[in-house]
Design an enzyme around this catalytic site. Sequence first.
Site, PDB file in Angstrom:
ATOM      1  N   GLU A  47      45.250  27.104  41.293  1.00  0.00           N
ATOM      2  CA  GLU A  47      45.299  27.888  40.051  1.00  0.00           C
ATOM      3  C   GLU A  47      45.035  29.354  40.365  1.00  0.00           C
ATOM      4  O   GLU A  47      43.901  29.750  40.643  1.00  0.00           O
ATOM      5  CB  GLU A  47      44.240  27.363  39.065  1.00  0.00           C
ATOM      6  CG  GLU A  47      44.169  28.204  37.795  1.00  0.00           C
ATOM      7  CD  GLU A  47      42.973  27.869  36.908  1.00  0.00           C
ATOM      8  OE1 GLU A  47      42.387  26.760  37.031  1.00  0.00           O
ATOM      9  OE2 GLU A  47      42.594  28.723  36.095  1.00  0.00           O
ATOM     10  N   ARG A  51      44.596  37.478  36.103  1.00  0.00           N
ATOM     11  CA  ARG A  51      43.505  38.394  35.776  1.00  0.00           C
ATOM     12  C   ARG A  51      43.595  39.694  36.520  1.00  0.00           C
ATOM     13  O   ARG A  51      42.753  40.566  36.346  1.00  0.00           O
ATOM     14  CB  ARG A  51      42.174  37.779  36.210  1.00  0.00           C
ATOM     15  CG  ARG A  51      41.637  36.864  35.197  1.00  0.00           C
ATOM     16  CD  ARG A  51      40.362  36.281  35.681  1.00  0.00           C
ATOM     17  NE  ARG A  51      40.351  34.929  35.209  1.00  0.00           N
ATOM     18  CZ  ARG A  51      39.349  34.109  35.337  1.00  0.00           C
ATOM     19  NH1 ARG A  51      38.256  34.506  35.944  1.00  0.00           N
ATOM     20  NH2 ARG A  51      39.426  32.905  34.864  1.00  0.00           N
ATOM     21  N   LYS A 135      40.997  21.126  29.863  1.00  0.00           N
ATOM     22  CA  LYS A 135      39.977  21.786  30.684  1.00  0.00           C
ATOM     23  C   LYS A 135      38.767  22.011  29.773  1.00  0.00           C
ATOM     24  O   LYS A 135      38.923  22.516  28.647  1.00  0.00           O
ATOM     25  CB  LYS A 135      40.552  23.120  31.177  1.00  0.00           C
ATOM     26  CG  LYS A 135      39.533  24.158  31.586  1.00  0.00           C
ATOM     27  CD  LYS A 135      40.228  25.372  32.193  1.00  0.00           C
ATOM     28  CE  LYS A 135      39.309  26.583  32.170  1.00  0.00           C
ATOM     29  NZ  LYS A 135      39.756  27.679  33.020  1.00  0.00           N
TER      30      LYS A 135
HETATM   31  C1  3PG Z   1      36.970  30.886  35.408  1.00  0.00           C
HETATM   32  O1  3PG Z   1      37.943  30.789  34.681  1.00  0.00           O
HETATM   33  O2  3PG Z   1      36.414  31.949  35.722  1.00  0.00           O
HETATM   34  C2  3PG Z   1      36.488  29.626  35.952  1.00  0.00           C
HETATM   35  O3  3PG Z   1      35.899  28.896  34.980  1.00  0.00           O
HETATM   36  C3  3PG Z   1      35.692  29.760  37.181  1.00  0.00           C
HETATM   37  O4  3PG Z   1      34.370  29.545  36.948  1.00  0.00           O
HETATM   38  P1  3PG Z   1      33.368  29.571  38.186  1.00  0.00           P
HETATM   39  O5  3PG Z   1      33.553  30.919  38.840  1.00  0.00           O
HETATM   40  O6  3PG Z   1      32.025  29.406  37.548  1.00  0.00           O
HETATM   41  O7  3PG Z   1      33.765  28.432  39.087  1.00  0.00           O
END
Ligand code: 3PG
Length: 217
Positions: A47, A51, A135
């Site tokens: 994934e 961003r 999710k």
């Molecule tokens: C996100 O979208 O930032 C994810 O949920 C990742 O979360 P994490 O950095 O706590 O694994």
Amino acid sequence: MDVKTTRWTALQVMQDAPVIPVIVLNDVAHAVPLARALVAGGVRMLEVTLRTPQALACIERIAKEVPEAVIGAGTIRSTADAQAAAKAGALFGVSPGYTRAVGQACRDAGIALLPGVATGSEIMMAQEDGFTELKFFPAMQAGGPAMLKAWSGPFFDVKFCPTGGVTLQNAPEFLALPNVVCVGGSWIVPTDAMLSGDWARITQLCLDTAALKKKPA
Ligand code: 3PG
């Protein structure tokens, strides 16, 4: 089975490995070596979050140059995101929340979607539109394993991928739950490892997750 021409379902995406890495890429040059390092560690559902300005170019590079990877796009928040992700080669999408527009856009683009939910109403809305693999985000902040246990009663027919605050240490507690298929997390792609090109460390972090494999129900 050809990775690129298969129309992956959300359940197949979730069942492939215990962890879906949540990847933030700031440098297109990191995309291919990172994807190769993850695949070498047995993690091929990737994934890449939308961003950063480079995210779509990274998805495109991985789609073209790493045939073993099943590339997905995270942080899908709009119809335009879904369309751009699919055009770049994403084979599945992950969203931090759920809207009907995002659900429809992924369907129209022919890609699976793991919609993000954090409340019962959101689960019901996603289910109403035919999404039953979701999710749970942000998992730790929104109630952790206890929340999933509570949901297993009314939402007995829904499967989850908890993401947000999940670590190698707390992942087993999530994966032991019957309504959890896999977890998502950024811990297997540490920024400092990427910056220093320590791809072997990322492969090792993936190999460490093999022990998390779900026991057959
Ligand atoms: C996100 O979208 O930032 C994810 O949920 C990742 O979360 P994490 O950095 O706590 O694994």
